[in-house]
Design an enzyme around this catalytic site. Structure first.
Site, PDB file in Angstrom:
ATOM      1  N   GLU A 160     -51.190   9.012  20.961  1.00  0.00           N
ATOM      2  CA  GLU A 160     -50.324   9.053  22.368  1.00  0.00           C
ATOM      3  C   GLU A 160     -50.811   9.228  23.503  1.00  0.00           C
ATOM      4  O   GLU A 160     -50.572   8.512  24.631  1.00  0.00           O
ATOM      5  CB  GLU A 160     -49.399  10.340  22.182  1.00  0.00           C
ATOM      6  CG  GLU A 160     -48.214  10.163  20.851  1.00  0.00           C
ATOM      7  CD  GLU A 160     -49.230  10.353  19.537  1.00  0.00           C
ATOM      8  OE1 GLU A 160     -48.237   9.635  18.696  1.00  0.00           O
ATOM      9  OE2 GLU A 160     -49.867  10.719  19.323  1.00  0.00           O
TER      10      GLU A 160
ATOM     11  N   HIS B 202     -40.670  17.202  14.385  1.00  0.00           N
ATOM     12  CA  HIS B 202     -40.132  15.817  14.328  1.00  0.00           C
ATOM     13  C   HIS B 202     -38.525  15.844  14.718  1.00  0.00           C
ATOM     14  O   HIS B 202     -37.938  15.030  14.694  1.00  0.00           O
ATOM     15  CB  HIS B 202     -40.443  14.928  13.145  1.00  0.00           C
ATOM     16  CG  HIS B 202     -41.519  14.688  12.767  1.00  0.00           C
ATOM     17  ND1 HIS B 202     -42.459  15.739  12.243  1.00  0.00           N
ATOM     18  CD2 HIS B 202     -42.522  13.461  12.857  1.00  0.00           C
ATOM     19  CE1 HIS B 202     -43.698  15.074  11.709  1.00  0.00           C
ATOM     20  NE2 HIS B 202     -43.434  13.814  12.326  1.00  0.00           N
TER      21      HIS B 202
ATOM     22  N   ASP C  30     -41.514  14.726  20.223  1.00  0.00           N
ATOM     23  CA  ASP C  30     -42.404  15.950  19.788  1.00  0.00           C
ATOM     24  C   ASP C  30     -43.697  15.648  20.243  1.00  0.00           C
ATOM     25  O   ASP C  30     -44.686  16.391  20.447  1.00  0.00           O
ATOM     26  CB  ASP C  30     -42.284  16.447  18.268  1.00  0.00           C
ATOM     27  CG  ASP C  30     -40.825  16.393  17.676  1.00  0.00           C
ATOM     28  OD1 ASP C  30     -40.316  17.693  17.548  1.00  0.00           O
ATOM     29  OD2 ASP C  30     -40.035  15.412  17.767  1.00  0.00           O
TER      30      ASP C  30
END
Length: 328
Positions: free
Chosen positions: A60, A130, A85
Site C-alpha cells: 500500500e 478487514h 484497514d
C-alpha cells in the site's frame, strides 16, 4: 432511468472517466488481470491496456507513493486500497504528502488523486483487520475530502466528481452495499461534493446516517410512518466538505436528532456532527442529541458477536422512541 448495482455504478463511473480523460488511470492490487476482488475492473486491462490499468505489488505504501507522484506531475490516478484497514500502512503518503502538497507549494502543485477502498464495514465475518469503518480518521486531516456513498446513484455521481477534483479524495465503499440496487439516469451526471441528500422528508425527528446505516434507518422510518410519525432521513454523502446547512435546517425544523453510523461511536464522525448541532442549533433542540455507533472494540470474527457489534434496526427504533418520549 435504469436499475444498476452499487458495484456496477462504480464500475461505470471509472470506465466513463477513463474514456473521457486519458490522464485517468487506475492502480492497485489485482485491479488488472483479476479485475478487482469484487469484479469492478473486470475487462478494463483489455480495454485500456496495462499502462492505464496497473497491477501493483502487495504494498500500500508503494501504491500511494506512486499515485501521489503521478498526481503531482499531471495525471489523475485512482489508487485502489483493497480494504480501508490497510490504509494504516500508507498514512504518511496520505497525511503528510497528498493532503499537504497544495498548501506547502502555495497552490502551485495539485494532487488530483482518488483513493478508493473496497472494504469498509462489517457483516462478512472478515474480522478485526478487514471490517473497520475509519472515516473519522480521514475527516480529521486538512486537505483531504471524504466521500462515502450509500446508493448506486450517489456512488456513480460522487465518484465522477471525485475523479475530476483537483484535490485528494478518500472514496469509501461499503462492502455490504456492492450488490444493492438502485436507479440511475441513462445520461451522464455528476453530484457535487458537500451536498447532503434528504432521503426521506419528515417533521417529527431528524435521523442522520451514513452508508449501510441509511438503509436500516429508512426501514425503521417506514415502520414509524405507520404510527403517524414522520422521520426525516439525511445522508451527508460527504463528511468533508460537510453540508452543515442541510443538517441544521432539518434539526431546527424537527427539534430532535439521532445520528447513526457503523463506526466506533467514541470519537466518530457522529461526534463531530453532534458537536456542530450543539454549537449552532442548541436552542432549537427539544431533546438531547442521540447517537448510535459500534462499541469501542475491534470488530469480532464470531458471527453472533459481529451481529451484536453492528448497530441494528431494533437499536435504532428503540433510540428514536426514547428521544420522542423525552421531547413530550
Amino acid at each position: 432511468m435504469k436499475e444498476i448495482t452499487y458495484r456496477d455504478a462504480i464500475r461505470e463511473a471509472i470506465q466513463e472517466e477513463m474514456e473521457r480523460d486519458e490522464t485517468v488511470f487506475i492502480m492497485g492490487e489485482d485491479v488488472g488481470v483479476y479485475g478487482n476482488i469484487f469484479g469492478i475492473t473486470k475487462g478494463f486491462i483489455e480495454k485500456f491496456g496495462k499502462e492505464r490499468v496497473r497491477d501493483t505489488p502487495l504494498s500500500e505504501t508503494a501504491i500511494l507513493g506512486c499515485a501521489v507522484g503521478a498526481a503531482m506531475t499531471g495525471l489523475r490516478p485512482i489508487a485502489e486500497i483493497m480494504y480501508v484497514d490497510f490504509t494504516g500502512v500508507c498514512f504518511d503518503q496520505i497525511i503528510n504528502q497528498a493532503a499537504k502538497m497544495r498548501f506547502m507549494s502555495g497552490g502551485k502543485i495539485k494532487v488530483p488523486l482518488v483513493i478508493r477502498t473496497n472494504g469498509m464495514g462489517a457483516g462478512f465475518q472478515a474480522a478485526a483487520q478487514h471490517s473497520q469503518c475509519l472515516e473519522a480518521l480521514f475527516m480529521h486531516i486538512p486537505g483531504i475530502k471524504v466521500v462515502l456513498p450509500s446508493t448506486p446513484y450517489d456512488a456513480k455521481g460522487l465518484l465522477k466528481t471525485s475523479i475530476r477534483d483537483d484535490d485528494p479524495v478518500i472514496y469509501l465503499e461499503h462492502k455490504l452495499l456492492y450488490f444493492t440496487k438502485g436507479l440511475i439516469p441513462e445520461e451522464e451526471y455528476t453530484i457535487p461534493l458537500g451536498i447532503a441528500d434528504i432521503k426521506r422528508i419528515g417533521d417529527d425527528i431528524t435521523v442522520i446516517a451514513t452508508q449501510a446505516m441509511i438503509h436500516k434507518v429508512l426501514k425503521v422510518a417506514e415502520t414509524f410512518a405507520k404510527k403517524g410519525i414522520e422521520i426525516e432521513v439525511i445522508d451527508p454523502r460527504t463528511l468533508y466538505p460537510l453540508d452543515v446547512r442541510t443538517i441544521l435546517d432539518s434539526v431546527k425544523k424537527t427539534g430532535k436528532v439521532l445520528i447513526v453510523t457503523e463506526e466506533c461511536k467514541f470519537g466518530g464522525s457522529g461526534a463531530e456532527i453532534a458537536a456542530i448541532i450543539a454549537e449552532k442549533a442548541f436552542n432549537h433542540l427539544k431533546a438531547p442529541i442521540g447517537r448510535i455507533g459500534a462499541p469501542n472494540i475491534p470488530v469480532p470474527f464470531s458471527p453472533p458477536l459481529e451481529e451484536f457489534y453492528i448497530p441494528s434496526e431494533r437499536k435504532i427504533e428503540e433510540t428514536i422512541q426514547n428521544i420522542l418520549k423525552h421531547s413530550n
